[in-house]
Design a protein around this motif. Structure first.
Motif, PDB file in Angstrom:
ATOM      1  N   GLN A  87       0.832  -1.435  -0.314  1.00 52.77           N
ATOM      2  CA  GLN A  87      -0.361  -0.229  -0.193  1.00 52.77           C
ATOM      3  C   GLN A  87       1.083   1.243  -0.180  1.00 52.77           C
ATOM      4  O   GLN A  87       0.802   2.193  -0.228  1.00 52.77           O
ATOM      5  CB  GLN A  87      -0.876  -0.534   1.302  1.00 52.77           C
ATOM      6  N   HIS A  88       1.804   1.177   0.351  1.00 53.65           N
ATOM      7  CA  HIS A  88       3.227   2.316   0.049  1.00 53.65           C
ATOM      8  C   HIS A  88       4.125   2.471  -0.731  1.00 53.65           C
ATOM      9  O   HIS A  88       4.646   3.214  -0.698  1.00 53.65           O
ATOM     10  CB  HIS A  88       3.611   2.266   2.170  1.00 53.65           C
ATOM     11  N   SER A  89       3.772   1.464  -1.851  1.00 53.88           N
ATOM     12  CA  SER A  89       4.923   1.426  -2.603  1.00 53.88           C
ATOM     13  C   SER A  89       4.465   2.168  -3.665  1.00 53.88           C
ATOM     14  O   SER A  89       3.083   2.258  -4.093  1.00 53.88           O
ATOM     15  CB  SER A  89       4.955   0.242  -3.578  1.00 53.88           C
ATOM     16  N   VAL A  90       5.642   2.854  -4.257  1.00 55.28           N
ATOM     17  CA  VAL A  90       5.422   4.021  -5.874  1.00 55.28           C
ATOM     18  C   VAL A  90       5.229   3.208  -6.790  1.00 55.28           C
ATOM     19  O   VAL A  90       4.287   3.002  -7.449  1.00 55.28           O
ATOM     20  CB  VAL A  90       6.830   4.688  -5.809  1.00 55.28           C
ATOM     21  N   GLY A  91       6.663   1.606  -6.613  1.00 57.30           N
ATOM     22  CA  GLY A  91       5.988  -0.012  -7.602  1.00 57.30           C
ATOM     23  C   GLY A  91       5.916  -0.432  -7.219  1.00 57.30           C
ATOM     24  O   GLY A  91       6.075  -1.343  -6.650  1.00 57.30           O
ATOM     25  N   HIS A  92       5.068  -1.234  -8.547  1.00 55.09           N
ATOM     26  CA  HIS A  92       4.579  -2.364  -8.463  1.00 55.09           C
ATOM     27  C   HIS A  92       6.179  -3.269  -8.147  1.00 55.09           C
ATOM     28  O   HIS A  92       6.489  -3.342  -9.364  1.00 55.09           O
ATOM     29  CB  HIS A  92       3.398  -2.939  -8.477  1.00 55.09           C
ATOM     30  N   PHE A  93       6.215  -5.061  -7.788  1.00 54.97           N
ATOM     31  CA  PHE A  93       7.427  -5.178  -8.108  1.00 54.97           C
ATOM     32  C   PHE A  93       6.439  -6.890  -8.395  1.00 54.97           C
ATOM     33  O   PHE A  93       5.897  -7.421  -7.162  1.00 54.97           O
ATOM     34  CB  PHE A  93       8.610  -5.355  -7.707  1.00 54.97           C
ATOM     35  N   SER A 127      -0.839   2.532  -6.325  1.00 58.97           N
ATOM     36  CA  SER A 127      -0.933   1.387  -5.272  1.00 58.97           C
ATOM     37  C   SER A 127      -2.206   0.893  -5.327  1.00 58.97           C
ATOM     38  O   SER A 127      -2.745   0.184  -4.930  1.00 58.97           O
ATOM     39  CB  SER A 127       0.200   1.393  -4.362  1.00 58.97           C
ATOM     40  N   HIS A 128      -3.212   1.838  -5.584  1.00 59.94           N
ATOM     41  CA  HIS A 128      -5.018   2.146  -4.880  1.00 59.94           C
ATOM     42  C   HIS A 128      -5.536   0.998  -6.253  1.00 59.94           C
ATOM     43  O   HIS A 128      -6.647   0.581  -6.115  1.00 59.94           O
ATOM     44  CB  HIS A 128      -5.260   3.827  -4.707  1.00 59.94           C
ATOM     45  N   VAL A 129      -4.386   0.753  -6.873  1.00 60.19           N
ATOM     46  CA  VAL A 129      -5.543   0.495  -8.831  1.00 60.19           C
ATOM     47  C   VAL A 129      -5.614  -0.902  -8.110  1.00 60.19           C
ATOM     48  O   VAL A 129      -4.026  -1.299  -8.530  1.00 60.19           O
ATOM     49  CB  VAL A 129      -5.088   1.270  -9.897  1.00 60.19           C
ATOM     50  N   ASP A 130      -6.084  -1.768  -8.610  1.00 58.85           N
ATOM     51  CA  ASP A 130      -6.288  -3.041  -8.348  1.00 58.85           C
ATOM     52  C   ASP A 130      -6.022  -3.131 -10.397  1.00 58.85           C
ATOM     53  O   ASP A 130      -6.661  -3.172 -10.880  1.00 58.85           O
ATOM     54  CB  ASP A 130      -7.356  -3.410  -8.542  1.00 58.85           C
ATOM     55  N   LEU A 131      -5.490  -3.519 -10.581  1.00 58.01           N
ATOM     56  CA  LEU A 131      -4.769  -3.707 -12.058  1.00 58.01           C
ATOM     57  C   LEU A 131      -5.448  -4.965 -12.574  1.00 58.01           C
ATOM     58  O   LEU A 131      -5.160  -6.254 -12.018  1.00 58.01           O
ATOM     59  CB  LEU A 131      -3.292  -3.680 -12.697  1.00 58.01           C
ATOM     60  N   VAL A 132      -5.048  -4.522 -13.798  1.00 50.90           N
ATOM     61  CA  VAL A 132      -6.327  -5.536 -15.179  1.00 50.90           C
ATOM     62  C   VAL A 132      -5.279  -6.912 -14.828  1.00 50.90           C
ATOM     63  O   VAL A 132      -5.726  -8.462 -14.302  1.00 50.90           O
ATOM     64  CB  VAL A 132      -6.533  -5.333 -16.210  1.00 50.90           C
ATOM     65  N   LEU A 133      -3.342  -6.775 -15.159  1.00 54.38           N
ATOM     66  CA  LEU A 133      -2.789  -7.588 -15.442  1.00 54.38           C
ATOM     67  C   LEU A 133      -1.738  -7.613 -14.640  1.00 54.38           C
ATOM     68  O   LEU A 133      -1.406  -6.225 -14.061  1.00 54.38           O
ATOM     69  CB  LEU A 133      -2.663  -6.911 -17.045  1.00 54.38           C
ATOM     70  N   ASN A 134      -1.405  -9.234 -14.421  1.00 58.63           N
ATOM     71  CA  ASN A 134      -0.079  -8.939 -13.643  1.00 58.63           C
ATOM     72  C   ASN A 134      -0.275 -10.141 -13.952  1.00 58.63           C
ATOM     73  O   ASN A 134      -0.194 -11.015 -14.899  1.00 58.63           O
ATOM     74  CB  ASN A 134      -0.538  -9.069 -11.756  1.00 58.63           C
ATOM     75  N   VAL A 135       1.050 -10.680 -14.068  1.00 63.30           N
ATOM     76  CA  VAL A 135       2.102 -11.405 -14.335  1.00 63.30           C
ATOM     77  C   VAL A 135       1.252 -13.096 -15.081  1.00 63.30           C
ATOM     78  O   VAL A 135       1.446 -14.127 -14.990  1.00 63.30           O
ATOM     79  CB  VAL A 135       3.631 -12.043 -13.331  1.00 63.30           C
TER      80      VAL A 135
END
Ligand SMILES: Cc1ncc(COP(=O)(O)O)c(C=O)c1O
Length: 604
Positions: A87-93, A127-135
């Motif tokens: 939740q604190h992240s600037v980037g998702h990994f 971080s508050h957006v639930d992305l449609v695509l992840n790996v």
């Protein structure tokens, strides 16, 4: 050593970045390499940086890399995956579980490199957006496909170049990129006539200039006329009619048999034509389609086969017989593959990449008979048809041989490909090519044309280059002499380099190289000592990958490990192009020799 700690034990990862003092100049989308973690997770490496340091950076520089730039050359990051931290992240990994699953971790340093490339697009996702695509939910075929020619080793080579530019001391001063068949990138000059026609097509005002020969102008005028006056207009999806007519005439001159322009599809490099055609064989229901491909092969095939949800049915080329094709091996391979898939096509690369073989006519006849017996669609990848160097070999097109064999072989479905990237032209970046597809059912052909229409068309400039290739200056025309001279000089030099390289490799202990009969590559076998194999294993690397990385780090020479193309189990190879200009080639071979001597000293 700079250490950050997230305090969460589960799934904690430690990644060591050595000499990763690069960026600031990397694109904004560049982010921290994700680490390889033991659990499937999203990690938040930002957490391990000093928060103030991070937030004080301009957005553009918010990457670990820029952060590292202010730190020592060795930094240890510890990542822990927790929801709260996300939740604190600037980037998702995203961790790359595909790498782990396949068990092909290739050592800490290299995994990081892989991930640098694979996380290029992961910046600053809110971080508050639930992305449609992840790996874990993207098309798994896209995740599974591999293309070694631009793989981790090449990414590392790019990093080393940047390190050198920043003044990092290395045992060498430049990276020699012998990994890819890109002649102009290695110093080959473009053919004057091609560039003249291109300039005229791109900027028709030059047609009034006296600087350009009349034959270049007449070619350009015809192309412009066929493309409604401007290279900026879309063409038909199959390409300009004028160019397709010229391709058909070229094939007729080459083979001595008629060619139908309606069977010619112009494409953005041969790759596009190969992929569009390959895609036609994929099925949705029933057993998956199997495509026979040579091992070793050019990885466009293995990658596309995976992407299109098909099965690879590999047949080994015979290294002891100049990488020739053995029908008994084809039969073994098809029989074995039919247990798991519906084999419907066979790819033959002639002249060969990465192996440099040129098939004899007899060998081609055998393959055609095999394809007929097994009811296979033939993919004749003939992009290196101008690159034949061995005195005892000449190029025979599959189409010509089927015609000479007559009924029933001349009824086989066959696609043959040519490209402006190879030969003497080396115009890789202009993306020109063609496919000639014969004996395709007319209804299927209509669907094929529909499928390529969604891509609109290949670039008109790429088509213009193909026009020059298939309709070159003729005797008596003003450009003929210069064109012929330039073409002959390129091919002669390539031929000399082909023989130099094979001779040199064969004089180096532990290396065995077949004659480079054609194409642009050598694929030598390297005997890797047991001790080096053990070392590679300890790093989680395949032995040939370890060898190629050592070669790169110690000499700056960038070659592709044999496993990227496929090789018989227990054998190790690497592929190098023959494209470095003669002086550089000599430097490269000298470096290779001393590398191999010290490698053997260390590990034998
Ligand atoms: C055997 C083979 N086929 C096809 C291609 C694709 O070339 P392009 O798409 O540049 O025409 C290459 C490129 O290296 C190749 O080696």
């Amino acid at each position: 050593m700079q250490t950050g700690w997230l305090g969460h034990q589960r799934g904690v990862v430690q990644s060591t970045f050595r000499n990763l003092r690069l960026q600031n100049r990397l694109p904004i989308s560049t982010t921290i390499p994700s680490a390889v973690v033991s659990s499937r997770s999203i990690v938040t490496p930002i957490q391990c940086l000093k928060r103030e340091t991070w937030s004080s950076l301009p957005l553009r520089q918010r990457s670990t890399s820029s952060y590292l730039d202010h730190q020592s050359t060795t930094t240890t990051l510890l990542f822990a995956p927790t929801r709260k931290q996300q939740q604190h992240s600037v980037g998702h990994f995203h961790t790359h579980s595909c790498l782990q699953r396949k068990g092909d971790l290739i050592g800490r340093q290299q995994v990081i490199n892989v991930n640098v490339a694979r996380t290029m697009a992961t910046v600053a996702a809110p971080s508050h957006v639930d992305l449609v695509l992840n790996v874990d939910n993207i098309n798994p075929n896209v995740k599974a496909m591999e293309y070694a020619v631009r793989g981790p080793l090449v990414i590392r080579a790019g990093e080393i170049e940047k390190e050198l530019a920043m003044g990092v001391k290395k045992p060498f001063t430049e990276v020699i990129k012998a990994n890819i068949g890109d002649a102009q990138a290695m110093g080959q000059k473009p053919i004057t006539f091609i560039r003249q026609v291109l300039s005229l097509v791109a900027y028709p005002d030059l047609l009034n200039s006296k600087e350009f020969p009349e034959d270049a102008k007449s070619r350009a005028r015809a192309i412009l006329e066929s493309s409604r006056g401007s290279a900026g207009c879309y063409s038909d999806s199959a390409g300009l009619e004028l160019v397709r007519n010229h391709v058909a005439k070229y094939i007729e001159r080459r083979d001595g048999f008629p060619a139908d322009p309606s069977n010619i599809i112009l494409c953005a490099g041969a790759s596009e034509g190969i992929r569009s055609t390959l895609k036609m064989l994929s099925t949705i229901s029933g057993p998956r389609t199997g495509i026979m491909i040579p091992i070793p092969q050019y990885p466009l095939y293995s990658a596309s086969i995976v992407e299109y949800n098909m099965e690879q049915a590999g047949y080994y080329l015979d290294e002891d017989n100049d990488w020739g094709l053995d029908v008994a091996e084809l039969e073994r391979a098809v029989k074995e593959a039919r247990k798991r898939c519906n084999v419907r096509g066979i790819v033959v690369i002639n002249p060969g990449n990465p192996t440099g073989q040129v098939l004899t006519r007899d060998n081609i006849v055998e393959v055609i008979k095999f394809a007929h017996r097994e009811k296979l669609f033939i993919f004749a990848d003939e992009v290196y048809q101008d690159n034949v160097y061995a005195d005892n070999r000449e190029f025979h097109s599959f189409k010509k041989v089927t015609k000479e064999m007559g009924d029933p072989y001349d009824k086989l479905e066959l696609a043959s490909f040519l490209s402006c990237s190879k030969g003497y032209m080396g115009e890789c970046g202009l993306r020109g090519g063609y496919a000639e597809i014969v004996n395709m059912d007319p209804d299927v052909k209509a669907l094929y044309l529909k499928s390529i229409s969604a891509k609109l068309c290949p670039t008109v400039l790429g088509q213009a280059v193909m026009d020059c290739v298939v309709n070159p200056p003729q005797p008596g025309e003003p450009s003929y002499e210069l064109f012929s001279k330039e073409k002959a000089a390129v091919l002669k030099s390539l031929s000399e380099r082909a023989s130099t390289i094979a001779k040199a490799f064969n004089s180096i202990p532990g290396i065995k190289c077949n004659t480079v009969q054609g194409a642009m590559y050598a694929f030598p076998e390297v005997k890797i000592p047991e001790k080096a194999i053990a070392k590679a294993k300890s790093l989680g690397q395949a032995p040939d990958v370890f060898f190629a990385f050592q070669l790169l780090e110690q000499t700056g020479m960038c070659c592709v490990p044999g496993s990227g193309f496929g090789q018989r189990p227990g054998t190790y190879h690497f592929r190098t192009t023959i494209l470095p200009q003669p002086e550089k080639l000599q430097i490269m071979l000298d470096k290779f020799r001393s590398f191999q001597e010290s490698f053997l000293k260390e590990y034998q």
